[in-house]
Design a protein around this motif. Structure first.
Motif, mmCIF file in Angstrom:
data_model
loop_
_atom_site.group_PDB
_atom_site.id
_atom_site.type_symbol
_atom_site.label_atom_id
_atom_site.label_comp_id
_atom_site.label_asym_id
_atom_site.label_seq_id
_atom_site.Cartn_x
_atom_site.Cartn_y
_atom_site.Cartn_z
ATOM 1 N N GLY A 208 0.953 -1.232 0.078
ATOM 2 C CA GLY A 208 0.241 0.179 -0.187
ATOM 3 C C GLY A 208 0.481 1.377 0.284
ATOM 4 O O GLY A 208 1.217 1.464 -0.939
ATOM 5 N N ASP A 209 0.817 2.264 1.637
ATOM 6 C CA ASP A 209 1.589 3.495 1.124
ATOM 7 C C ASP A 209 2.356 3.433 1.394
ATOM 8 O O ASP A 209 3.210 4.468 0.503
ATOM 9 C CB ASP A 209 0.232 4.568 1.926
ATOM 10 C CG ASP A 209 -0.141 6.120 1.665
ATOM 11 O OD1 ASP A 209 0.195 5.923 -0.066
ATOM 12 O OD2 ASP A 209 0.144 6.934 2.771
ATOM 13 N N PHE A 210 3.015 2.473 1.926
ATOM 14 C CA PHE A 210 4.367 2.049 2.333
ATOM 15 C C PHE A 210 5.160 2.104 0.774
ATOM 16 O O PHE A 210 6.317 2.730 0.902
ATOM 17 C CB PHE A 210 4.452 1.066 3.060
ATOM 18 C CG PHE A 210 4.030 1.190 4.851
ATOM 19 C CD1 PHE A 210 4.417 1.814 6.289
ATOM 20 C CD2 PHE A 210 2.804 0.953 4.852
ATOM 21 C CE1 PHE A 210 4.177 1.920 7.088
ATOM 22 C CE2 PHE A 210 2.647 1.227 5.677
ATOM 23 C CZ PHE A 210 2.679 1.869 7.630
ATOM 24 N N GLY A 211 5.143 1.008 0.343
ATOM 25 C CA GLY A 211 5.392 1.006 -1.080
ATOM 26 C C GLY A 211 5.567 2.423 -1.908
ATOM 27 O O GLY A 211 6.674 3.284 -2.355
ATOM 28 N N ARG A 212 4.496 3.029 -1.732
ATOM 29 C CA ARG A 212 4.277 4.390 -2.651
ATOM 30 C C ARG A 212 5.242 5.358 -2.101
ATOM 31 O O ARG A 212 6.140 6.522 -2.980
ATOM 32 C CB ARG A 212 3.010 4.917 -2.089
ATOM 33 C CG ARG A 212 2.799 6.513 -3.200
ATOM 34 C CD ARG A 212 1.830 6.385 -3.429
ATOM 35 N NE ARG A 212 1.166 7.777 -2.064
ATOM 36 C CZ ARG A 212 0.921 8.631 -1.410
ATOM 37 N NH1 ARG A 212 0.546 9.296 -2.741
ATOM 38 N NH2 ARG A 212 0.858 8.892 -0.472
ATOM 39 N N VAL A 213 5.286 5.756 -0.800
ATOM 40 C CA VAL A 213 6.096 6.454 0.239
ATOM 41 C C VAL A 213 8.092 6.040 -0.346
ATOM 42 O O VAL A 213 8.666 6.953 -0.778
ATOM 43 C CB VAL A 213 6.633 6.858 1.472
ATOM 44 C CG1 VAL A 213 7.171 7.054 2.147
ATOM 45 C CG2 VAL A 213 4.819 7.341 1.696
ATOM 46 N N LYS A 214 8.046 5.159 -0.176
ATOM 47 C CA LYS A 214 9.310 4.770 -0.002
ATOM 48 C C LYS A 214 9.253 4.589 -2.035
ATOM 49 O O LYS A 214 11.282 5.532 -2.574
ATOM 50 C CB LYS A 214 9.333 3.113 -0.413
ATOM 51 C CG LYS A 214 10.944 2.246 -0.526
ATOM 52 C CD LYS A 214 10.908 0.990 -0.266
ATOM 53 C CE LYS A 214 11.970 0.715 -0.531
ATOM 54 N NZ LYS A 214 12.337 -0.960 -0.163
ATOM 55 N N ARG A 215 8.809 4.639 -3.076
ATOM 56 C CA ARG A 215 9.081 5.029 -4.586
ATOM 57 C C ARG A 215 9.200 6.935 -4.886
ATOM 58 O O ARG A 215 10.283 7.641 -5.709
ATOM 59 C CB ARG A 215 7.766 4.540 -5.175
ATOM 60 C CG ARG A 215 8.322 3.506 -5.315
ATOM 61 C CD ARG A 215 7.108 2.590 -7.055
ATOM 62 N NE ARG A 215 5.224 2.950 -6.091
ATOM 63 C CZ ARG A 215 5.268 1.597 -5.635
ATOM 64 N NH1 ARG A 215 5.241 0.289 -4.895
ATOM 65 N NH2 ARG A 215 3.641 1.890 -4.643
ATOM 66 N N GLN A 216 8.638 7.564 -3.349
ATOM 67 C CA GLN A 216 8.553 9.030 -4.015
ATOM 68 C C GLN A 216 9.905 9.286 -3.103
ATOM 69 O O GLN A 216 10.994 9.668 -4.318
ATOM 70 C CB GLN A 216 7.699 9.571 -3.305
ATOM 71 C CG GLN A 216 6.151 9.519 -3.910
ATOM 72 C CD GLN A 216 5.041 9.380 -2.710
ATOM 73 O OE1 GLN A 216 5.593 10.463 -1.636
ATOM 74 N NE2 GLN A 216 3.889 9.646 -3.239
ATOM 75 N N GLN A 217 9.912 8.962 -2.388
ATOM 76 C CA GLN A 217 11.668 9.047 -1.469
ATOM 77 C C GLN A 217 12.711 8.564 -2.683
ATOM 78 O O GLN A 217 13.712 9.167 -2.906
ATOM 79 C CB GLN A 217 12.063 8.186 -0.891
ATOM 80 C CG GLN A 217 11.084 9.065 0.434
ATOM 81 C CD GLN A 217 11.457 8.487 1.915
ATOM 82 O OE1 GLN A 217 11.674 7.732 2.088
ATOM 83 N NE2 GLN A 217 11.087 9.210 3.189
ATOM 84 N N LYS A 218 12.706 7.336 -3.553
ATOM 85 C CA LYS A 218 13.671 6.928 -4.405
ATOM 86 C C LYS A 218 13.458 8.049 -5.638
ATOM 87 O O LYS A 218 14.965 8.361 -6.309
ATOM 88 C CB LYS A 218 12.898 5.509 -4.959
ATOM 89 C CG LYS A 218 13.764 5.362 -6.185
ATOM 90 C CD LYS A 218 12.933 4.045 -6.172
ATOM 91 C CE LYS A 218 13.442 3.288 -7.540
ATOM 92 N NZ LYS A 218 12.659 1.880 -8.467
ATOM 93 N N VAL A 219 12.788 8.307 -6.126
ATOM 94 C CA VAL A 219 12.035 9.313 -7.616
ATOM 95 C C VAL A 219 13.169 10.535 -7.093
ATOM 96 O O VAL A 219 13.858 10.878 -8.089
ATOM 97 C CB VAL A 219 11.402 8.775 -8.248
ATOM 98 C CG1 VAL A 219 10.508 9.980 -9.306
ATOM 99 C CG2 VAL A 219 10.383 7.536 -8.622
ATOM 100 N N LEU A 220 12.599 10.924 -5.420
ATOM 101 C CA LEU A 220 13.193 11.942 -5.793
ATOM 102 C C LEU A 220 14.610 12.662 -5.693
ATOM 103 O O LEU A 220 15.179 13.781 -6.329
ATOM 104 C CB LEU A 220 12.792 12.579 -4.160
ATOM 105 C CG LEU A 220 10.990 13.410 -4.181
ATOM 106 C CD1 LEU A 220 10.162 13.962 -2.382
ATOM 107 C CD2 LEU A 220 11.090 14.487 -4.937
ATOM 108 N N LYS A 221 14.997 11.169 -5.179
ATOM 109 C CA LYS A 221 16.568 11.336 -5.166
ATOM 110 C C LYS A 221 17.573 10.640 -6.519
ATOM 111 O O LYS A 221 18.168 12.110 -6.974
ATOM 112 C CB LYS A 221 17.501 9.077 -3.834
ATOM 113 C CG LYS A 221 17.089 9.954 -2.811
ATOM 114 C CD LYS A 221 18.001 9.028 -2.053
ATOM 115 C CE LYS A 221 17.641 9.231 -0.912
ATOM 116 N NZ LYS A 221 17.965 8.012 0.111
#
Length: 311
Positions: A208-221
């Motif tokens: 769910g949202d845990f994976g979404r947050v992880k992907r957001q931080q990954k893409v921002l980096k």
């Protein structure tokens, strides 16, 4: 001899004056060209969007520990006043150390919202805009926010497509399609703005949202490194113009430039990230007035955030 020395000094002064004049003219030319690109970017975006910016109250102040904290809100509301925040982040900047950090607060975090009782933290934005969200974060996590920036997701798409015509390379870990408007197949691939937005918004799987947050931080980096590469830096004035119509912020352009200069000059542009709630500090529950929420150990998460900023 004195005459020759005098003549030599005069020639030297003239050379320095010419050099200074050339430098001034070059600087003026670079500034004028950058401004032209900036305005061109704004014009380009205004032709695609009819979004009207809402004037928000925001009584932020600088954090007592020396960090400048910026509330980042992701939204696809197109100017609506009563939409919930889709993404909530805090960008941290330490002027003394030249450090940058990023905290993501999961939108289903169940907290006290001043004047409204318990609810998901993203409801604070719907009830009272960035100011109520600021108060909610201060009351629950004891951190002051000086600035806010609301980013319309369409601006994210335009930024990616303008900066990276060939797309951004991402390793898509699984097939994604539910409620993101696109279909993504697994594997390493280059994503355009629309598909990259779908990637960072996907949340309909087991994590769910845990994976979404992880992907957001990954893409921002990834974007932080790509946007500050030698091939992209010349595009920055236009990119700022392209994204400006999609951003509602109380930050002045000079403030943004001042905080960004350290990042542009750093060799290692990686930054630390944190997710609230931290592991082991929450329970999944369902409540009648808010649906599925994350009931958190507030004391533990408040301490984790303070420790994160002290490191």
């Amino acid at each position: 001899m004195r005459y020759e020395r005098k003549q030599y000094k005069k020639k030297k002064k003239r050379r320095w004056r010419k050099l200074l004049l050339i430098l001034l003219l070059l600087s003026a030319g670079v500034f004028a060209y950058s401004y032209f690109l900036f305005k061109a970017g704004i014009t380009q975006s205004l032709q695609k969007t009819g979004t009207e910016k809402v004037d928000y109250e925001f009584n932020g102040k600088k954090d007592k520990n020396g960090w400048t904290n910026i509330l980042l809100i992701g939204s696809d509301s197109r100017g609506e006043k009563h939409s919930r925040a889709d993404t909530i982040m805090i960008a941290h900047y330490n002027k003394e150390k030249g450090e940058y950090k990023l905290t993501s607060i999961m939108r289903d975090t169940y907290v006290d919202i001043p004047g409204y009782g318990k609810n998901k933290i993203n409801a604070a934005f719907a009830y009272g805009g960035p100011e109520l969200l600021r108060k909610t974060i201060k009351e629950n996590f004891d951190i002051d926010l000086q600035y806010y920036s609301i980013v319309d997701f369409e601006g994210f798409v335009q930024l990616i497509d303008e900066a990276f015509p060939d797309g951004i390379k991402v390793n898509v870990e699984k097939r994604m399609s539910a409620n993101i408007g696109v279909t993504l197949e697994p594997g390493v691939q280059k994503l355009d703005g629309k598909h990259l937005l779908g990637y960072v918004r996907f949340r309909h799987d087991a994590v769910g949202d845990f994976g979404r947050v992880k992907r957001q931080q990954k893409v921002l980096k990834i974007l932080a490194k790509e946007l500050t590469s030698l091939k992209t830096i010349p595009k920055l004035p236009k990119l700022v113009g392209v994204v400006s119509p999609y951003i509602n912020t109380n930050m002045k352009p000079t403030t943004i430039l001042f905080m960004g200069k350290d990042f542009l000059s750093k060799k290692n542009r990686d930054f630390e990230t944190l997710r609230i709630p931290v592991d082991g500090s929450f329970e999944n529950q369902r409540v009648s007035d808010a649906g599925d929420v994350l009931v958190i150990n507030l004391k533990e998460n408040r301490a984790a955030l303070k420790e994160f900023l002290k490191k």
